[in-house]
Design an enzyme around this catalytic site. Structure first.
Site, PDB file in Angstrom:
ATOM      1  N   LYS A   4       0.839  -1.209   0.000  1.00  0.00           N
ATOM      2  CA  LYS A   4       0.000   0.000   0.000  1.00  0.00           C
ATOM      3  C   LYS A   4       0.871   1.255   0.000  1.00  0.00           C
ATOM      4  CE  LYS A   4      -0.166  -0.533   4.996  1.00  0.00           C
ATOM      5  NZ  LYS A   4      -0.870  -1.209   6.095  1.00  0.00           N
ATOM      6  N   TYR A  11      16.559  29.825   5.733  1.00  0.00           N
ATOM      7  CA  TYR A  11      15.461  30.560   6.356  1.00  0.00           C
ATOM      8  C   TYR A  11      15.706  30.752   7.851  1.00  0.00           C
ATOM      9  CZ  TYR A  11      12.384  30.234   2.281  1.00  0.00           C
ATOM     10  OH  TYR A  11      11.823  30.364   1.038  1.00  0.00           O
TER      11      TYR A  11
HETATM   12  C1  LIG Z   1      -0.052  -2.062   6.745  1.00  0.00           C
HETATM   13  C2  LIG Z   1      -0.579  -3.350   7.227  1.00  0.00           C
HETATM   14  C3  LIG Z   1       0.267  -4.458   7.376  1.00  0.00           C
HETATM   15  C4  LIG Z   1       1.767  -4.364   7.260  1.00  0.00           C
HETATM   16  O1  LIG Z   1       2.271  -3.866   8.487  1.00  0.00           O
HETATM   17  P1  LIG Z   1       3.827  -3.603   8.764  1.00  0.00           P
HETATM   18  O2  LIG Z   1       3.865  -3.156  10.170  1.00  0.00           O
HETATM   19  O3  LIG Z   1       4.254  -2.550   7.811  1.00  0.00           O
HETATM   20  O4  LIG Z   1       4.545  -4.888   8.534  1.00  0.00           O
HETATM   21  C5  LIG Z   1      -0.314  -5.679   7.689  1.00  0.00           C
HETATM   22  N1  LIG Z   1      -1.648  -5.785   7.886  1.00  0.00           N
HETATM   23  C6  LIG Z   1      -2.491  -4.716   7.789  1.00  0.00           C
HETATM   24  C7  LIG Z   1      -3.927  -4.905   8.039  1.00  0.00           C
HETATM   25  C8  LIG Z   1      -1.978  -3.479   7.473  1.00  0.00           C
HETATM   26  O5  LIG Z   1      -2.795  -2.427   7.406  1.00  0.00           O
END
Ligand SMILES: *Cc1c(COP(=O)(O)O)cnc(C)c1O
Length: 347
Positions: free
Chosen positions: A39, A249
């Site tokens: 994602k 800045y």
């Molecule tokens: C993002 C997510 C993961 C992965 O988690 P990490 O901590 O990045 O390994 C797994 N399961 C769900 C439901 C998630 O939203």
């Protein structure tokens, strides 16, 4: 039209390290197979590049959050390998899922209804076992809309897998009890950190994200996980400062003595946030080149004292080892990756 020259900002994804990390997490998952959370554009590294690499390594389960993330992935993996964490929030999304063949992860009775109304079919179900974020409350598990589903993977999500304590065990116990109440083919509970909690947390499928990309959420993973992302940026200008001159800045850095500095084409709009001001550093070989003053939107000043040969047009590499960078910057390892902007050449 003239050819566009390549960007002066590069995000290099070490594909071999990425594949090695997935294989290590797959091995640590014991009898379960490891999937991959890709994602947010593969945690900022480029979802297509990541999915293609992991498919070649043997990964067959990919997780995104939004339906808008599906088309990119469809170019490199088959639809049934894609699961969408947010599920269908309206009829259009349910219809899209049916048409494309990507699997919805249903999170509520509302979503189960939408899915059934769209025609149903293979789906996953996310149960809430204590995070109270997204997922079907256990009290609603016996609803007829849920009983009607063809559930392939029954899931839940650990809220504190990166910590020791009783919460993990509590969630696992709740998940086990729920598993006896609803028909499903496979079960999945663990993210990256959860994999390190041991066999009892693996079930059939694990869902690592962060650790694929070099993140270390638990000490057990420190010697297993390799760095994947490297950030390089070009020096646009160099200059000599006299003692007492200031940089950037609000003039937050004052030269204590005469020194040579450089201005690099990397700024907070690229995800190199202002928290690096006066704290971050770039590298040229072994030479460490500290950030001077405030990070600007598109540029950052660095001290060139230890790299006298660097000239305008040369490149430097940001210090960006995730666990260490998180400690120095105060950002989470997740933010360090997902904040990286769209101006990088990702390769
Ligand atoms: C993002 C997510 C993961 C992965 O988690 P990490 O901590 O990045 O390994 C797994 N399961 C769900 C439901 C998630 O939203």
């Amino acid at each position: 039209m003239a050819d566009l020259p390549p960007p002066t900002l590069r995000l290099t994804v070490d594909r071999a390290a990425l594949a090695t990390n997935w294989r290590a997490l797959d091995r640590m998952s014991g009898a379960a197979r490891a999937g991959a959370a890709v994602k947010a554009d593969g945690y900022g590294l480029g979802a297509r590049l990541v999915a293609e690499t992991l498919w070649e390594a043997g990964c067959r389960d990919f997780f995104v959050a939004h339906w808008s993330e599906v088309p990119d992935l469809l170019e490199v993996v088959p639809p049934e390998a894609i699961a969408v964490l947010h599920g269908p929030i309206n009829a259009e999304e349910a219809a899209y899922a049916r048409a494309v063949g990507a699997r919805p992860i249903l999170n509520s009775i509302h979503q189960a209804r939408l899915w059934n109304a769209a025609g149903g079919g293979p789906c996953h179900l996310m149960l809430d076992t204590g995070m109270n974020r997204l997922g079907l409350p256990l009290a609603e598990l016996d609803a007829p809309e849920v009983a009607a589903l063809d559930i392939h993977v029954l899931m839940s999500h650990l809220h504190s897998a990166d910590e020791d304590g009783e919460a993990n065990e509590r969630q696992r116990t709740a998940f086990d009890a729920a598993r006896t109440r609803i028909a499903h083919r496979e079960a999945s509970l663990s993210n990256s950190a959860g994999i390190a909690l041991g066999d009892g947390y693996h079930y059939d499928l694990t869902r690592p994200g962060l650790s694929l990309y070099g993140g270390v959420p638990r000490p057990e993973l420190a010697d297993v996980i390799r760095q994947v992302a490297r950030i390089d940026a070009a020096i646009m200008q160099t200059r000599e400062l006299q003692a007492g001159e200031t940089v950037g800045y609000n003039a937050t850095f004052t030269a204590p003595h005469a020194m040579r500095i450089g201005t690099v084409a990397l700024g907070y709009a690229d995800g190199y946030l202002r928290c690096w001001s006066g704290k971050g550093a770039m590298r040229n070989g072994d030479a460490r080149l500290p950030v001077l003053g405030r990070v600007s939107m598109d540029m950052t000043a660095i001290d060139l004292t230890h790299a006298p040969d660097l000239a305008e047009g040369d490149w430097v590499r940001a210090e960006y080892d995730l666990p260490e960078a998180a400690r120095v910057s105060g950002l989470s390892q997740y933010e360090l990756l997902t904040a990286l902007g769209s101006r990088f050449l990702r390769a």
